[in-house]
Design a protein around this motif. Sequence first.
Motif, PDB file in Angstrom:
ATOM      1  N   ILE A   1      68.608  59.890  93.424  1.00  0.00           N
ATOM      2  CA  ILE A   1      67.527  60.276  94.332  1.00  0.00           C
ATOM      3  C   ILE A   1      68.022  60.171  95.766  1.00  0.00           C
ATOM      4  O   ILE A   1      68.576  59.146  96.169  1.00  0.00           O
ATOM      5  N   ALA A   2      67.829  61.252  96.516  1.00  0.00           N
ATOM      6  CA  ALA A   2      68.267  61.286  97.912  1.00  0.00           C
ATOM      7  C   ALA A   2      67.120  61.742  98.798  1.00  0.00           C
ATOM      8  O   ALA A   2      66.201  62.431  98.348  1.00  0.00           O
TER       9      ALA A   2
ATOM     10  N   ASP B   1      69.014  56.421  96.599  1.00  0.00           N
ATOM     11  CA  ASP B   1      70.456  56.154  96.539  1.00  0.00           C
ATOM     12  C   ASP B   1      71.120  56.520  97.858  1.00  0.00           C
ATOM     13  O   ASP B   1      72.088  55.871  98.278  1.00  0.00           O
ATOM     14  N   VAL B   2      70.604  57.562  98.495  1.00  0.00           N
ATOM     15  CA  VAL B   2      71.197  58.074  99.734  1.00  0.00           C
ATOM     16  C   VAL B   2      70.092  58.541 100.663  1.00  0.00           C
ATOM     17  O   VAL B   2      69.101  59.124 100.210  1.00  0.00           O
ATOM     18  N   ILE B   3      70.255  58.281 101.955  1.00  0.00           N
ATOM     19  CA  ILE B   3      69.330  58.794 102.964  1.00  0.00           C
ATOM     20  C   ILE B   3      70.128  59.601 103.982  1.00  0.00           C
ATOM     21  O   ILE B   3      71.020  59.069 104.640  1.00  0.00           O
TER      22      ILE B   3
ATOM     23  N   ALA C   1      74.017  65.825  98.615  1.00  0.00           N
ATOM     24  CA  ALA C   1      74.698  66.060  97.340  1.00  0.00           C
ATOM     25  C   ALA C   1      76.106  65.467  97.353  1.00  0.00           C
ATOM     26  O   ALA C   1      76.554  64.851  96.377  1.00  0.00           O
ATOM     27  N   LYS C   2      76.776  65.635  98.468  1.00  0.00           N
ATOM     28  CA  LYS C   2      78.138  65.098  98.599  1.00  0.00           C
ATOM     29  C   LYS C   2      78.131  63.572  98.524  1.00  0.00           C
ATOM     30  O   LYS C   2      78.986  62.957  97.874  1.00  0.00           O
ATOM     31  N   ASP C   3      77.147  62.955  99.175  1.00  0.00           N
ATOM     32  CA  ASP C   3      77.095  61.497  99.230  1.00  0.00           C
ATOM     33  C   ASP C   3      76.830  60.863  97.862  1.00  0.00           C
ATOM     34  O   ASP C   3      77.224  59.722  97.618  1.00  0.00           O
ATOM     35  N   VAL C   4      76.135  61.596  96.983  1.00  0.00           N
ATOM     36  CA  VAL C   4      75.903  61.072  95.627  1.00  0.00           C
ATOM     37  C   VAL C   4      76.886  61.678  94.630  1.00  0.00           C
ATOM     38  O   VAL C   4      76.811  61.402  93.431  1.00  0.00           O
TER      39      VAL C   4
END
Length: 215
Positions: free
Chosen positions: A109-110, A132-134, A154-157
């Motif tokens: 989840i971002a 998971d990512v902001i 998308a890249k960060d997760v």
Amino acid sequence: MIDCCIFDLDGVIVDTAKYHFLAWKRLADQLDIVFTEENNELLKGVSRVESLNIILRLADKTLTEEERVSCLERKNTWYLEYIHRLDRSEILPGVEKLITEIRGRGIKIALGSASKNAVIILQQLKLMDMFDVIVDGTQVSQAKPDPEVFLNAAKDVDIDPQKCLVFEDAVAGVEAALNAGMYVIGIGSEETLHQANFVLQDLQNQTLDQLIERL
């Protein structure tokens, strides 16, 4: 197969549009510019700088760079005063239940938002731990409909954009998701958000399986 869900913030998780409107209206009044709730619709999904440009164009008004900076700072100060009053009661219907279900399924989840105050808002709503990512307006250089914010999420997760599902309430956000090669569910008006894969009035009583089946 959806491996990541990316949520916009304003208008999807919480309705802070009313607080943006109050702050922009306060500024417009100081500038002797008529600014209505209908005008405020033009600012949805738009950066703070471009929002000021739109308001100035309503009255064909120009400002020096110093005046512009001062206006943006004042607007943000007022907006921060309003959002510091936020609490969990203002989370939009169905959102927390859906996010909890998504997390339970092991799907990432971002947050993908133009807001520069996303962290403060999530803290007030006590939702920080759900993401998971902001990725917010402090981390991107291009505003929606540029896909940067969603591609960065998308890249960060570490998930392929084609396996991402975006929840958006603004035309620019829907376009950004499509430009990123992602699925997108519009939250709001079918007439306004018709480019989305499909549109829901809100996320109340929605399950992940129902949403994926409709895709």
